[in-house]
Design a protein around this motif. Structure first.
Motif, PDB file in Angstrom:
ATOM      1  N   HIS A  25       0.827  -1.209   0.000  1.00 48.46           N
ATOM      2  CA  HIS A  25       0.000   0.000   0.000  1.00 48.46           C
ATOM      3  C   HIS A  25       0.863   1.262   0.000  1.00 48.46           C
ATOM      4  O   HIS A  25       0.530   2.252  -0.653  1.00 48.46           O
ATOM      5  CB  HIS A  25      -0.940   0.005   1.203  1.00 48.46           C
ATOM      6  CG  HIS A  25      -2.171  -0.794   0.986  1.00 48.46           C
ATOM      7  ND1 HIS A  25      -2.224  -2.142   1.240  1.00 48.46           N
ATOM      8  CD2 HIS A  25      -3.396  -0.451   0.526  1.00 48.46           C
ATOM      9  CE1 HIS A  25      -3.424  -2.586   0.961  1.00 48.46           C
ATOM     10  NE2 HIS A  25      -4.154  -1.579   0.508  1.00 48.46           N
ATOM     11  N   PHE A  30      -1.210   4.336  -1.502  1.00 51.27           N
ATOM     12  CA  PHE A  30      -2.349   4.317  -0.587  1.00 51.27           C
ATOM     13  C   PHE A  30      -1.860   4.545   0.834  1.00 51.27           C
ATOM     14  O   PHE A  30      -0.666   4.493   1.116  1.00 51.27           O
ATOM     15  CB  PHE A  30      -3.065   2.959  -0.639  1.00 51.27           C
ATOM     16  CG  PHE A  30      -3.656   2.641  -1.972  1.00 51.27           C
ATOM     17  CD1 PHE A  30      -4.688   3.393  -2.487  1.00 51.27           C
ATOM     18  CD2 PHE A  30      -3.168   1.582  -2.715  1.00 51.27           C
ATOM     19  CE1 PHE A  30      -5.238   3.092  -3.727  1.00 51.27           C
ATOM     20  CE2 PHE A  30      -3.705   1.274  -3.946  1.00 51.27           C
ATOM     21  CZ  PHE A  30      -4.742   2.033  -4.454  1.00 51.27           C
ATOM     22  N   LEU A  34      -4.201   1.005   5.934  1.00 46.28           N
ATOM     23  CA  LEU A  34      -5.230   0.108   5.410  1.00 46.28           C
ATOM     24  C   LEU A  34      -4.842  -1.354   5.582  1.00 46.28           C
ATOM     25  O   LEU A  34      -5.695  -2.235   5.577  1.00 46.28           O
ATOM     26  CB  LEU A  34      -5.490   0.388   3.931  1.00 46.28           C
ATOM     27  CG  LEU A  34      -6.196   1.701   3.594  1.00 46.28           C
ATOM     28  CD1 LEU A  34      -6.216   1.903   2.089  1.00 46.28           C
ATOM     29  CD2 LEU A  34      -7.598   1.696   4.142  1.00 46.28           C
ATOM     30  N   ILE A  46     -10.539  -8.271   0.837  1.00 43.99           N
ATOM     31  CA  ILE A  46     -10.868  -6.872   0.536  1.00 43.99           C
ATOM     32  C   ILE A  46      -9.617  -6.120   0.085  1.00 43.99           C
ATOM     33  O   ILE A  46      -9.651  -5.363  -0.889  1.00 43.99           O
ATOM     34  CB  ILE A  46     -11.514  -6.194   1.757  1.00 43.99           C
ATOM     35  CG1 ILE A  46     -12.882  -6.811   2.032  1.00 43.99           C
ATOM     36  CG2 ILE A  46     -11.624  -4.683   1.558  1.00 43.99           C
ATOM     37  CD1 ILE A  46     -13.505  -6.398   3.340  1.00 43.99           C
ATOM     38  N   LEU A  47      -8.509  -6.326   0.789  1.00 41.31           N
ATOM     39  CA  LEU A  47      -7.269  -5.651   0.415  1.00 41.31           C
ATOM     40  C   LEU A  47      -6.798  -6.066  -0.979  1.00 41.31           C
ATOM     41  O   LEU A  47      -6.344  -5.229  -1.758  1.00 41.31           O
ATOM     42  CB  LEU A  47      -6.184  -5.939   1.444  1.00 41.31           C
ATOM     43  CG  LEU A  47      -6.381  -5.285   2.808  1.00 41.31           C
ATOM     44  CD1 LEU A  47      -5.321  -5.760   3.776  1.00 41.31           C
ATOM     45  CD2 LEU A  47      -6.364  -3.779   2.689  1.00 41.31           C
ATOM     46  N   LEU A  49      -8.701  -7.078  -3.439  1.00 42.69           N
ATOM     47  CA  LEU A  49      -9.601  -6.469  -4.420  1.00 42.69           C
ATOM     48  C   LEU A  49      -9.283  -4.987  -4.613  1.00 42.69           C
ATOM     49  O   LEU A  49      -9.342  -4.481  -5.738  1.00 42.69           O
ATOM     50  CB  LEU A  49     -11.057  -6.654  -3.983  1.00 42.69           C
ATOM     51  CG  LEU A  49     -11.573  -8.096  -4.061  1.00 42.69           C
ATOM     52  CD1 LEU A  49     -12.963  -8.193  -3.433  1.00 42.69           C
ATOM     53  CD2 LEU A  49     -11.592  -8.577  -5.486  1.00 42.69           C
ATOM     54  N   VAL A  50      -8.963  -4.302  -3.541  1.00 44.83           N
ATOM     55  CA  VAL A  50      -8.594  -2.882  -3.654  1.00 44.83           C
ATOM     56  C   VAL A  50      -7.341  -2.733  -4.494  1.00 44.83           C
ATOM     57  O   VAL A  50      -7.280  -1.901  -5.405  1.00 44.83           O
ATOM     58  CB  VAL A  50      -8.402  -2.260  -2.241  1.00 44.83           C
ATOM     59  CG1 VAL A  50      -7.720  -0.910  -2.328  1.00 44.83           C
ATOM     60  CG2 VAL A  50      -9.733  -2.139  -1.528  1.00 44.83           C
ATOM     61  N   ILE A  51      -6.342  -3.537  -4.206  1.00 45.76           N
ATOM     62  CA  ILE A  51      -5.082  -3.449  -4.945  1.00 45.76           C
ATOM     63  C   ILE A  51      -5.292  -3.790  -6.426  1.00 45.76           C
ATOM     64  O   ILE A  51      -4.694  -3.182  -7.311  1.00 45.76           O
ATOM     65  CB  ILE A  51      -4.021  -4.376  -4.323  1.00 45.76           C
ATOM     66  CG1 ILE A  51      -3.614  -3.840  -2.951  1.00 45.76           C
ATOM     67  CG2 ILE A  51      -2.799  -4.498  -5.212  1.00 45.76           C
ATOM     68  CD1 ILE A  51      -2.778  -4.800  -2.146  1.00 45.76           C
ATOM     69  N   PHE A  53      -8.214  -3.600  -8.348  1.00 44.95           N
ATOM     70  CA  PHE A  53      -9.184  -2.887  -9.185  1.00 44.95           C
ATOM     71  C   PHE A  53      -9.222  -1.372  -9.028  1.00 44.95           C
ATOM     72  O   PHE A  53      -9.903  -0.706  -9.790  1.00 44.95           O
ATOM     73  CB  PHE A  53     -10.587  -3.442  -8.933  1.00 44.95           C
ATOM     74  CG  PHE A  53     -10.725  -4.865  -9.404  1.00 44.95           C
ATOM     75  CD1 PHE A  53     -10.715  -5.169 -10.752  1.00 44.95           C
ATOM     76  CD2 PHE A  53     -10.842  -5.903  -8.500  1.00 44.95           C
ATOM     77  CE1 PHE A  53     -10.833  -6.477 -11.186  1.00 44.95           C
ATOM     78  CE2 PHE A  53     -10.968  -7.211  -8.916  1.00 44.95           C
ATOM     79  CZ  PHE A  53     -10.959  -7.501 -10.269  1.00 44.95           C
ATOM     80  N   VAL A  54      -8.506  -0.811  -8.077  1.00 46.39           N
ATOM     81  CA  VAL A  54      -8.528   0.643  -7.879  1.00 46.39           C
ATOM     82  C   VAL A  54      -7.326   1.249  -8.593  1.00 46.39           C
ATOM     83  O   VAL A  54      -6.249   0.657  -8.634  1.00 46.39           O
ATOM     84  CB  VAL A  54      -8.490   0.971  -6.364  1.00 46.39           C
ATOM     85  CG1 VAL A  54      -8.383   2.461  -6.126  1.00 46.39           C
ATOM     86  CG2 VAL A  54      -9.724   0.434  -5.681  1.00 46.39           C
ATOM     87  N   ASP A  55      -7.516   2.443  -9.159  1.00 49.50           N
ATOM     88  CA  ASP A  55      -6.389   3.138  -9.784  1.00 49.50           C
ATOM     89  C   ASP A  55      -5.386   3.535  -8.711  1.00 49.50           C
ATOM     90  O   ASP A  55      -5.745   4.134  -7.699  1.00 49.50           O
ATOM     91  CB  ASP A  55      -6.872   4.399 -10.514  1.00 49.50           C
ATOM     92  CG  ASP A  55      -7.705   4.064 -11.732  1.00 49.50           C
ATOM     93  OD1 ASP A  55      -7.490   2.990 -12.312  1.00 49.50           O
ATOM     94  OD2 ASP A  55      -8.571   4.883 -12.084  1.00 49.50           O
ATOM     95  N   TRP A  56      -4.130   3.230  -8.957  1.00 52.07           N
ATOM     96  CA  TRP A  56      -3.086   3.517  -7.981  1.00 52.07           C
ATOM     97  C   TRP A  56      -2.679   4.983  -8.087  1.00 52.07           C
ATOM     98  O   TRP A  56      -2.371   5.468  -9.173  1.00 52.07           O
ATOM     99  CB  TRP A  56      -1.881   2.643  -8.225  1.00 52.07           C
ATOM    100  CG  TRP A  56      -2.086   1.196  -7.953  1.00 52.07           C
ATOM    101  CD1 TRP A  56      -3.266   0.551  -7.731  1.00 52.07           C
ATOM    102  CD2 TRP A  56      -1.076   0.199  -7.864  1.00 52.07           C
ATOM    103  NE1 TRP A  56      -3.048  -0.775  -7.510  1.00 52.07           N
ATOM    104  CE2 TRP A  56      -1.707  -1.020  -7.590  1.00 52.07           C
ATOM    105  CE3 TRP A  56       0.290   0.223  -7.993  1.00 52.07           C
ATOM    106  CZ2 TRP A  56      -1.009  -2.202  -7.435  1.00 52.07           C
ATOM    107  CZ3 TRP A  56       0.989  -0.957  -7.844  1.00 52.07           C
ATOM    108  CH2 TRP A  56       0.343  -2.147  -7.567  1.00 52.07           C
TER     109      TRP A  56
END
Length: 70
Positions: A25, A30, A34, A46-47, A49-51, A53-56
């Motif tokens: 992160h 990020f 988190l 959850i972590l 999925l965040v890594i 699919f989210v734009d870094w």
């Protein structure tokens, strides 16, 4: 299970889950805090999925810097 056994599992979970997610992160831009979600049941999923699919923020910042150079 004794209290010492529970403490060992907590330390092991911190080493194997929280520390790597903290570093990932941090490098991705990020908030590293988190990574503490890894201690919650289902938090690792959850972590991930965040890594995934989210734009870094680091990549968007790098893209802006390269566009300014051109």
């Amino acid at each position: 299970m004794s209290q010492f056994g529970v403490l060992q599992w907590l330390v092991a979970a911190t080493i194997f889950f929280v520390v790597p997610f903290w570093r990932i992160h941090k490098r991705a831009g990020f908030k590293p805090e988190l990574a503490l979600f890894a201690l919650v049941p289902g938090g690792v999923l959850i972590l991930l999925l965040v890594i995934a699919f989210v734009d870094w923020p680091v990549l968007t910042e790098k893209k802006v810097l390269t566009e300014k150079k051109e």
